[in-house]
Design a protein around this motif. Structure first.
Motif, PDB file in Angstrom:
ATOM      1  N   PRO A 113       0.815  -1.228   0.000  1.00  0.00           N
ATOM      2  CA  PRO A 113       0.000   0.000   0.000  1.00  0.00           C
ATOM      3  C   PRO A 113       0.845   1.273   0.000  1.00  0.00           C
ATOM      4  O   PRO A 113       0.461   2.272  -0.602  1.00  0.00           O
ATOM      5  CB  PRO A 113      -0.828  -0.094   1.281  1.00  0.00           C
ATOM      6  CG  PRO A 113      -0.731  -1.488   1.744  1.00  0.00           C
ATOM      7  CD  PRO A 113       0.504  -2.070   1.153  1.00  0.00           C
ATOM      8  N   ALA A 114       2.002   1.219   0.656  1.00  0.00           N
ATOM      9  CA  ALA A 114       2.845   2.417   0.695  1.00  0.00           C
ATOM     10  C   ALA A 114       3.373   2.762  -0.689  1.00  0.00           C
ATOM     11  O   ALA A 114       3.372   3.923  -1.099  1.00  0.00           O
ATOM     12  CB  ALA A 114       3.998   2.209   1.665  1.00  0.00           C
ATOM     13  N   PHE A 115       3.833   1.755  -1.427  1.00  0.00           N
ATOM     14  CA  PHE A 115       4.362   2.020  -2.760  1.00  0.00           C
ATOM     15  C   PHE A 115       3.266   2.263  -3.784  1.00  0.00           C
ATOM     16  O   PHE A 115       3.511   2.902  -4.807  1.00  0.00           O
ATOM     17  CB  PHE A 115       5.273   0.879  -3.211  1.00  0.00           C
ATOM     18  CG  PHE A 115       6.617   0.903  -2.533  1.00  0.00           C
ATOM     19  CD1 PHE A 115       7.426   2.022  -2.616  1.00  0.00           C
ATOM     20  CD2 PHE A 115       7.057  -0.180  -1.811  1.00  0.00           C
ATOM     21  CE1 PHE A 115       8.656   2.059  -1.981  1.00  0.00           C
ATOM     22  CE2 PHE A 115       8.287  -0.153  -1.178  1.00  0.00           C
ATOM     23  CZ  PHE A 115       9.096   0.970  -1.264  1.00  0.00           C
ATOM     24  N   ALA A 116       2.068   1.773  -3.540  1.00  0.00           N
ATOM     25  CA  ALA A 116       0.956   1.993  -4.463  1.00  0.00           C
ATOM     26  C   ALA A 116       0.332   3.374  -4.280  1.00  0.00           C
ATOM     27  O   ALA A 116      -0.377   3.858  -5.153  1.00  0.00           O
ATOM     28  CB  ALA A 116      -0.112   0.916  -4.272  1.00  0.00           C
ATOM     29  N   SER A 117       0.602   4.018  -3.169  1.00  0.00           N
ATOM     30  CA  SER A 117       0.041   5.343  -2.905  1.00  0.00           C
ATOM     31  C   SER A 117       0.864   6.414  -3.619  1.00  0.00           C
ATOM     32  O   SER A 117       1.970   6.155  -4.091  1.00  0.00           O
ATOM     33  CB  SER A 117       0.026   5.607  -1.401  1.00  0.00           C
ATOM     34  OG  SER A 117       1.331   5.900  -0.949  1.00  0.00           O
ATOM     35  N   PRO A 118       0.369   7.641  -3.666  1.00  0.00           N
ATOM     36  CA  PRO A 118       1.137   8.719  -4.294  1.00  0.00           C
ATOM     37  C   PRO A 118       2.297   9.208  -3.421  1.00  0.00           C
ATOM     38  O   PRO A 118       3.105  10.008  -3.868  1.00  0.00           O
ATOM     39  CB  PRO A 118       0.101   9.830  -4.497  1.00  0.00           C
ATOM     40  CG  PRO A 118      -0.996   9.531  -3.571  1.00  0.00           C
ATOM     41  CD  PRO A 118      -0.984   8.048  -3.328  1.00  0.00           C
ATOM     42  N   LEU A 119       2.418   8.735  -2.217  1.00  0.00           N
ATOM     43  CA  LEU A 119       3.432   9.222  -1.279  1.00  0.00           C
ATOM     44  C   LEU A 119       4.867   9.122  -1.805  1.00  0.00           C
ATOM     45  O   LEU A 119       5.622  10.091  -1.674  1.00  0.00           O
ATOM     46  CB  LEU A 119       3.286   8.480   0.059  1.00  0.00           C
ATOM     47  CG  LEU A 119       4.032   9.061   1.235  1.00  0.00           C
ATOM     48  CD1 LEU A 119       3.587  10.491   1.491  1.00  0.00           C
ATOM     49  CD2 LEU A 119       3.795   8.219   2.464  1.00  0.00           C
ATOM     50  N   PRO A 120       5.296   8.007  -2.422  1.00  0.00           N
ATOM     51  CA  PRO A 120       6.694   7.957  -2.890  1.00  0.00           C
ATOM     52  C   PRO A 120       7.018   8.986  -3.987  1.00  0.00           C
ATOM     53  O   PRO A 120       8.166   9.368  -4.154  1.00  0.00           O
ATOM     54  CB  PRO A 120       6.843   6.544  -3.445  1.00  0.00           C
ATOM     55  CG  PRO A 120       5.776   5.746  -2.817  1.00  0.00           C
ATOM     56  CD  PRO A 120       4.648   6.700  -2.580  1.00  0.00           C
ATOM     57  N   ARG A 121       6.015   9.438  -4.712  1.00  0.00           N
ATOM     58  CA  ARG A 121       6.251  10.387  -5.798  1.00  0.00           C
ATOM     59  C   ARG A 121       6.118  11.848  -5.351  1.00  0.00           C
ATOM     60  O   ARG A 121       6.383  12.754  -6.129  1.00  0.00           O
ATOM     61  CB  ARG A 121       5.281  10.094  -6.941  1.00  0.00           C
ATOM     62  CG  ARG A 121       5.532   8.722  -7.562  1.00  0.00           C
ATOM     63  CD  ARG A 121       4.529   8.382  -8.635  1.00  0.00           C
ATOM     64  NE  ARG A 121       3.160   8.179  -8.154  1.00  0.00           N
ATOM     65  CZ  ARG A 121       2.739   7.097  -7.509  1.00  0.00           C
ATOM     66  NH1 ARG A 121       3.566   6.116  -7.231  1.00  0.00           N
ATOM     67  NH2 ARG A 121       1.482   6.983  -7.116  1.00  0.00           N
ATOM     68  N   MET A 122       5.711  12.071  -4.108  1.00  0.00           N
ATOM     69  CA  MET A 122       5.520  13.436  -3.632  1.00  0.00           C
ATOM     70  C   MET A 122       6.887  14.079  -3.365  1.00  0.00           C
ATOM     71  O   MET A 122       7.757  13.472  -2.773  1.00  0.00           O
ATOM     72  CB  MET A 122       4.693  13.455  -2.348  1.00  0.00           C
ATOM     73  CG  MET A 122       3.256  13.069  -2.560  1.00  0.00           C
ATOM     74  SD  MET A 122       2.320  13.060  -1.033  1.00  0.00           S
ATOM     75  CE  MET A 122       2.272  14.778  -0.641  1.00  0.00           C
TER      76      MET A 122
END
Length: 84
Positions: A68-77
């Motif tokens: 879920p962490a890598f599927a969220s937009p968080l890594p690209r922010m």
């Protein structure tokens, strides 16, 4: 330690100042409330299938937490949002 500093900073940036206390209390309740359940499940797994297989199963299950962490937009922010 890096994770803890980052996630608390991120939560505090997104949360309105009037709700920070409630938000922190809710997060602590969820995290600390899950610890006894994890202990019970770990004990049952260790008794049922053995300690080493239980540790291996736990390590593999922890890897699933990354999905879920890598599927969220968080890594690209690259910038924190300015508000809700």
């Amino acid at each position: 330690m890096i994770y803890n500093i980052t996630q608390v900073s991120f939560r505090q940036r997104l949360c309105p100042p009037a709700l920070i206390g409630r938000m922190n209390a809710t997060i602590r309740f969820i995290v600390f409330g899950a610890m006894p359940l994890g202990g019970l499940v770990g004990g049952a797994l260790g008794s049922g299938i053995g300690v080493r297989p239980a540790l291996l199963a736990t390590a593999l299950a922890e890897l699933l937490a990354l999905v879920p962490a890598f599927a969220s937009p968080l890594p690209r922010m690259r910038e924190l949002p300015t508000g809700p």
